[in-house]
Structure formats: structure tokens, C-alpha cells
Design a protein around this motif. Structure first.
Motif, PDB file in Angstrom:
ATOM      1  N   SER A 296       0.834  -1.212   0.000  1.00  0.00           N
ATOM      2  CA  SER A 296       0.000   0.000   0.000  1.00  0.00           C
ATOM      3  C   SER A 296       0.860   1.250   0.000  1.00  0.00           C
ATOM      4  O   SER A 296       0.585   2.214  -0.723  1.00  0.00           O
ATOM      5  CB  SER A 296      -0.935   0.001   1.210  1.00  0.00           C
ATOM      6  OG  SER A 296      -1.858  -1.064   1.150  1.00  0.00           O
ATOM      7  N   ALA A 297       1.915   1.241   0.808  1.00  0.00           N
ATOM      8  CA  ALA A 297       2.776   2.417   0.895  1.00  0.00           C
ATOM      9  C   ALA A 297       3.477   2.687  -0.437  1.00  0.00           C
ATOM     10  O   ALA A 297       3.543   3.827  -0.906  1.00  0.00           O
ATOM     11  CB  ALA A 297       3.805   2.232   2.008  1.00  0.00           C
ATOM     12  N   ILE A 298       3.987   1.640  -1.091  1.00  0.00           N
ATOM     13  CA  ILE A 298       4.703   1.805  -2.359  1.00  0.00           C
ATOM     14  C   ILE A 298       3.765   2.294  -3.455  1.00  0.00           C
ATOM     15  O   ILE A 298       4.091   3.188  -4.241  1.00  0.00           O
ATOM     16  CB  ILE A 298       5.353   0.470  -2.780  1.00  0.00           C
ATOM     17  CG1 ILE A 298       6.499   0.098  -1.829  1.00  0.00           C
ATOM     18  CG2 ILE A 298       5.851   0.543  -4.226  1.00  0.00           C
ATOM     19  CD1 ILE A 298       7.726   0.958  -1.957  1.00  0.00           C
ATOM     20  N   SER A 299       2.554   1.706  -3.529  1.00  0.00           N
ATOM     21  CA  SER A 299       1.637   2.048  -4.622  1.00  0.00           C
ATOM     22  C   SER A 299       0.943   3.378  -4.388  1.00  0.00           C
ATOM     23  O   SER A 299       0.833   4.205  -5.311  1.00  0.00           O
ATOM     24  CB  SER A 299       0.608   0.932  -4.820  1.00  0.00           C
ATOM     25  OG  SER A 299      -0.086   0.649  -3.612  1.00  0.00           O
ATOM     26  N   PRO A 368       7.833   4.072   2.328  1.00  0.00           N
ATOM     27  CA  PRO A 368       7.312   5.384   2.744  1.00  0.00           C
ATOM     28  C   PRO A 368       6.375   5.238   3.942  1.00  0.00           C
ATOM     29  O   PRO A 368       5.679   4.220   4.076  1.00  0.00           O
ATOM     30  CB  PRO A 368       6.550   5.870   1.506  1.00  0.00           C
ATOM     31  CG  PRO A 368       7.044   5.038   0.373  1.00  0.00           C
ATOM     32  CD  PRO A 368       7.433   3.725   0.960  1.00  0.00           C
ATOM     33  N   ALA A 369       6.363   6.223   4.806  1.00  0.00           N
ATOM     34  CA  ALA A 369       5.448   6.193   5.952  1.00  0.00           C
ATOM     35  C   ALA A 369       4.009   6.208   5.450  1.00  0.00           C
ATOM     36  O   ALA A 369       3.630   7.089   4.663  1.00  0.00           O
ATOM     37  CB  ALA A 369       5.707   7.376   6.866  1.00  0.00           C
ATOM     38  N   LEU A 370       3.218   5.260   5.884  1.00  0.00           N
ATOM     39  CA  LEU A 370       1.872   5.102   5.335  1.00  0.00           C
ATOM     40  C   LEU A 370       0.885   6.126   5.885  1.00  0.00           C
ATOM     41  O   LEU A 370      -0.041   6.541   5.177  1.00  0.00           O
ATOM     42  CB  LEU A 370       1.361   3.680   5.611  1.00  0.00           C
ATOM     43  CG  LEU A 370       0.048   3.281   4.956  1.00  0.00           C
ATOM     44  CD1 LEU A 370       0.115   3.418   3.438  1.00  0.00           C
ATOM     45  CD2 LEU A 370      -0.331   1.846   5.341  1.00  0.00           C
ATOM     46  N   GLU A 371       1.059   6.553   7.143  1.00  0.00           N
ATOM     47  CA  GLU A 371       0.066   7.451   7.753  1.00  0.00           C
ATOM     48  C   GLU A 371      -0.092   8.762   6.979  1.00  0.00           C
ATOM     49  O   GLU A 371      -1.229   9.164   6.668  1.00  0.00           O
ATOM     50  CB  GLU A 371       0.418   7.726   9.216  1.00  0.00           C
ATOM     51  CG  GLU A 371       0.165   6.562  10.156  1.00  0.00           C
ATOM     52  CD  GLU A 371       1.235   5.477  10.039  1.00  0.00           C
ATOM     53  OE1 GLU A 371       2.286   5.738   9.400  1.00  0.00           O
ATOM     54  OE2 GLU A 371       1.022   4.379  10.579  1.00  0.00           O
ATOM     55  N   PRO A 372       0.989   9.455   6.632  1.00  0.00           N
ATOM     56  CA  PRO A 372       0.790  10.682   5.843  1.00  0.00           C
ATOM     57  C   PRO A 372       0.241  10.396   4.445  1.00  0.00           C
ATOM     58  O   PRO A 372      -0.477  11.223   3.887  1.00  0.00           O
ATOM     59  CB  PRO A 372       2.182  11.306   5.781  1.00  0.00           C
ATOM     60  CG  PRO A 372       3.135  10.246   6.201  1.00  0.00           C
ATOM     61  CD  PRO A 372       2.391   9.325   7.095  1.00  0.00           C
TER      62      PRO A 372
END
Length: 486
Positions: A296-299, A368-372
Motif C-alpha cells: 500500500s505504501a509503495i503504490s 514510505p510512511a503510510l500514515e501521511p
């Protein structure tokens, strides 16, 4: 799988020319009740097709080649979306390449931008962690990743079931062309029947990944299937919505170039070869694949890069609208423009936060940090419709007070019209072009489609906000309160 098509990597043919040649593959694209013989020349598609070809050619252009591509281990040139971020610098390199790619279409072309390429890259990275009871998944997804990467193929997806009766599960709706499901198995592969929506960009893509976007139950095992097909796959029909394209480039600068056609895929007992079947009869496996945090973070990182490009374009058009009629001195106009700028800067800041807060995943990639990222995605659902509203307010009725064609400014009444339509800081032709661009962006059929798309492309906003609540680490917040209340 590599033998399915002649590899285009490392040839002298430009990426755009290779793409145009690939489109002549017999795909069954239906529009207005008929199969389109060749989408490259059909007025509903040719403008977009040419834009895609020009975009792909940026990979060969001296000024952008090094930013949009990288060399793989086997020496092939690949699009930046397929780059595995093994260092933090790789993550920034991906971001910059995706930004250049998105800005080439002002953030308007979403599926060609690289989301599903990025998602496939994430699946490849995590292939051994998210498969478990699907022992063939890792090798199949690795082969598929290498195939689309090395052949520079465009990828989209279709995953939503037809909206027939949403009070019922897929298996409760009967067998006649409802959601895609397995009807039988053969030595060659699976035979599937049914439909999936909505394949954005499917008519002019190379590949389509099909899998459920919502979690299937144990009663829906035959619907829990994940596979990939070329757009021309036998037994597959692409049913297009009404075209929003225009052949009048001067009067419809966006609709003539960027109508990202949406299509419903109908599978008429299509045989899917086993090497292209990634998962079957396993709802839990598909849900793990779809909801993996690193994937999810990458895409979604690519999604936010594109969103920033699109909001920047909205802010630019809004500023030009205000400047063109001299209203920037008014406080209420400044407030509206500042809101557009605040939207843009908020998304940019969240993107930077996601990149700089990236962490090293156990698999050796920078995540990458998913929350932001989730915050930016959810804000985008609300920001874009509000940006549309602001542009409408800045123009008022101005977008409707233009001649039917720019050519009229040079016609019999040209001298009078050039006086009427001039702006505070520009001549009539410049201002009419701006108003037509603005209308194409927020008032035309294409504009209406984009507002709807930005609201729902990632799913029901209520569910995506609820999902962020459920996934958010709330314990530090609760601990703060506990420090006071004991």
C-alpha cells in the motif's frame, strides 16, 4: 510468458512507436454498440492514444530519460515505477520520476501515471511474505513483474463487482454475468465468466490485473480469483462508457487529449492460462495481498505524487482566472486562492513527510510512511471537489460567456469580439483559451468525470476514513490523556 510478445526492450524503436504498434492486437473494445476496429484512429480514442505515446517517448528524450528510467539487472531499460527502493535515495528518485511523469498530463491521466505498475512492484517485493497458502504465487508474480517491466507495458486493473443488488453477496445473485468467477478448470487453465468494473484506461492499456477489491467470504471462493490478461485476451470484451473526447483541440484542450476511458470487462467463458492465475479459491490470500502495508505504501505513494500535480494545475488555473479579470485585489478572492495553495502545500508536505519518515523494511527496501500517505489520499477525496467549486466561483458565468469556437475571433465579427472578450491583462484570444480550458477542467463532461473519479477512485470515502481510524496507532494519544487523568 516472455514469449507471449516480442520483447521491445533494447531496440531502436521508440517507446511511443512500440506502444502504437502493440495496440493493433485485435482487442474487443465496444463503443456505441460496435467493436472499434482500431482505437488508434477512432475519434473517441486517438487523442488519448497519441498523448500516451508522447508520454512514453519521454523515456527516450535526452532531458528526461535518466529521470524516468533505470537499468535493470539484465540490462533492460525500465520505467521508474518498477524501481525497487533499496536505498532512501531510490525512493526520492522514484518520486521525482513519477512527478515528471504525472506533470506531463497535469495529473489528469491517472492510470497511465504508474499506480498499478507501482502496486505490482510492491507485490514483487513482498511476494514471499503475502502468499503463504499460495505456493505458486511468488514465482508467478516475479515472472509477471519481469515481463511487464522489461517490455515497458502499461497496466491497469478491474476489481469491483457490478452494482446489481448491493444487499446481496456475489454468489447470491445467480450465475448469469454477475461478478467474475471460476466456472471450471482445465489442463490449460481456469475458465472464468462474469464482469468486473471499472477498468479505467483499459481500452488503451497493455495489461489488466483482475482481482476482487472487496473481501470475499468463504461462500465466495469461486469469486476469489486473481489473474492478469492482455487487453486483447480471447473471450474478453471491454464495454466503454460514452466518450468524452473531442476532436477540437483549441476549444477542448483537455478533452481532446486526456479522456481516460472507463470500461466494464465482460468475460465470456474466457480461458486464463495457469501461468497468469496468481490466486484461486482463497479469499484470505487475496485480501492479504490487497491490504499488505508495504505494498500500500509503495503504490499509494505514486497516487499522492499525481494528486499534488493535479492540485498544482487547479491552483495555476485558478490564479490565471483571477488575474485575467483583475480580481486578485479582493479579499474574498485572495481567500479562495489561498485555499487552493493550502491544499497544494498540505499534500506536498504530507508527501515529503512520507518520504523523509520512510523506514527500512525487513525485506531490505525503503517503505514510505503510510500514515501521511493515507491522510493525503483521504484529504484528496475532499480537496479536489472543493477546488472545482473554487474555480467555478472565481469564474462565475465567465466560462459560459465565450464564443462556441476560438476561430470566431477571426471571423466577420472578430474586431468586436476581440474587444468584448479581452481581459484585464491579456487579449481576447488568450482569455477565451483560458476560459475554455477552465470549462474543460471543471464544467465539461470530462470535468464531471474527474470530480467523481477523485471522490471514489480509492473506494467509498466513508470506508477509507474509517480504515484510517482503525489502522492509526492511537495508543500514544491515549497515553497523553492518561498522564493527566491517571
Amino acid at each position: 510468458m516472455v514469449e507471449e510478445r516480442i520483447k521491445m526492450a533494447n531496440t531502436r524503436m521508440t517507446a511511443g512507436k512500440a506502444y502504437l504498434d502493440r495496440l493493433n492486437d485485435g482487442r474487443r473494445v465496444w463503443l456505441d454498440g460496435e467493436i472499434v476496429p482500431d482505437i488508434r484512429s477512432h475519434p473517441a480514442f486517438r487523442g488519448t492514444v497519441r498523448s500516451v505515446a508522447a508520454l512514453l517517448d519521454l523515456q527516450d528524450a535526452p532531458a528526461t530519460k535518466s529521470q524516468l528510467t533505470f537499468k535493470t539487472d539484465n540490462g533492460a531499460k525500465a520505467h521508474i515505477a518498477y524501481l525497487i527502493p533499496e536505498s532512501k535515495q531510490d525512493l526520492f528518485r522514484r518520486s521525482e520520476g513519477l512527478r515528471i511523469w504525472s506533470e506531463a498530463t497535469f495529473g489528469i491521466m491517472s492510470r497511465v501515471a504508474g499506480f498499478y505498475r507501482s502496486q505490482l512492484t510492491g507485490w514483487y517485493i513482498a511476494r514471499n511474505l503475502i502468499s503463504r497458502e499460495q505456493p505458486y504465487f511468488p514465482q508467478k508474480i516475479a515472472d509477471y513483474y519481469a515481463y511487464v517491466r522489461d517490455n515497458d507495458l502499461l497496466v491497469t486493473a478491474a476489481g469491483h463487482d457490478p452494482q446489481i443488488d448491493r444487499t446481496k453477496l456475489a454468489h447470491e445473485l445467480g450465475d448469469l454475468y454477475t461478478a467474475v468467477r471460476i466456472v471450471r478448470e482445465t489442463e490449460e487453465g481456469l475458465v472464468v465468466r462474469g464482469a468486473k468494473m471499472i477498468g479505467t484506461g483499459a481500452p488503451y492499456m497493455d495489461e489488466i490485473v483482475v482481482s476482487p477489491h472487496s473481501k470475499k467470504t468463504d461462500d465466495e471462493q469461486r469469486y476469489a480469483v486473481m489473474f492478469a490478461i492482455p487487453a486483447s485476451h480471447p473471450g474478453v470484451h471491454l464495454i466503454c462508457r460514452e466518450s468524452f473526447a473531442s476532436d477540437r483541440e483549441d476549444d477542448h484542450p483537455l478533452s481532446s487529449r486526456f479522456d481516460e476511458m472507463d470500461a466494464v470487462l465482460v468475460f465470456d467463458d474466457a480461458l486464463i492460462p495457469w501461468e497468469r492465475v496468481f490466486v484461486k479459491d482463497d479469499p484470505d490470500a487475496i485480501w492479504r495481498i490487497r491490504s499488505d502495508r508495504m505494498v500500500s505504501a509503495i503504490s499509494l505513494h505514486e497516487n499522492i505524487v499525481r494528486l499534488a500535480s493535479k492540485l498544482e494545475f487547479m491552483a495555476a488555473v485558478g490564479t490565471e482566472l483571477a488575474e485575467s479579470i483583475g480580481i486578485t485585489k479582493f479579499a474574498h478572492v485572495q481567500e479562495k486562492l489561498a485555499e487552493l495553495y493550502a491544499q497544494l502545500e498540505a499534500i506536498r508536505a504530507l508527501l515529503l513527510s512520507a518520504e523523509h519518515r520512510a523506514t527500512l523494511h525487513p525485506l531490505g527496501v525503503w517503505e514510505p510512511a503510510l500514515e501521511p500517505i493515507l491522510t493525503a489520499k483521504n484529504l484528496g477525496n475532499r480537496y479536489y471537489p472543493r477546488a472545482v467549486e473554487i474555480l467555478q466561483q472565481l469564474s462565475g458565468a465567465g466560462m459560459l460567456q465565450v464564443p462556441s469556437t476560438i476561430a470566431e475571433l477571426s471571423g466577420p465579427l472578430g474586431s468586436k469580439l476581440r474587444t468584448i472578450y479581452r481581459g484585464a491583462d491579456r487579449d481576447a484570444e488568450e482569455r477565451v483559451k483560458l476560459l475554455k480550458l477552465s470549462w474543460d477542467l471543471v464544467g465539461s463532461r470530462l470535468g464531471a468525470r474527474h470530480e467523481l473519479y477523485e471522490r471514489f477512485y480509492a473506494g467509498d470515502p466513508v470506508r477509507t476514513y474509517a480504515g484510517q481510524y482503525l489502522a492509526y496507532d492511537k495508543q500514544p494519544l491515549l497515553d497523553k490523556v492518561a498522564r493527566v487523568t491517571g
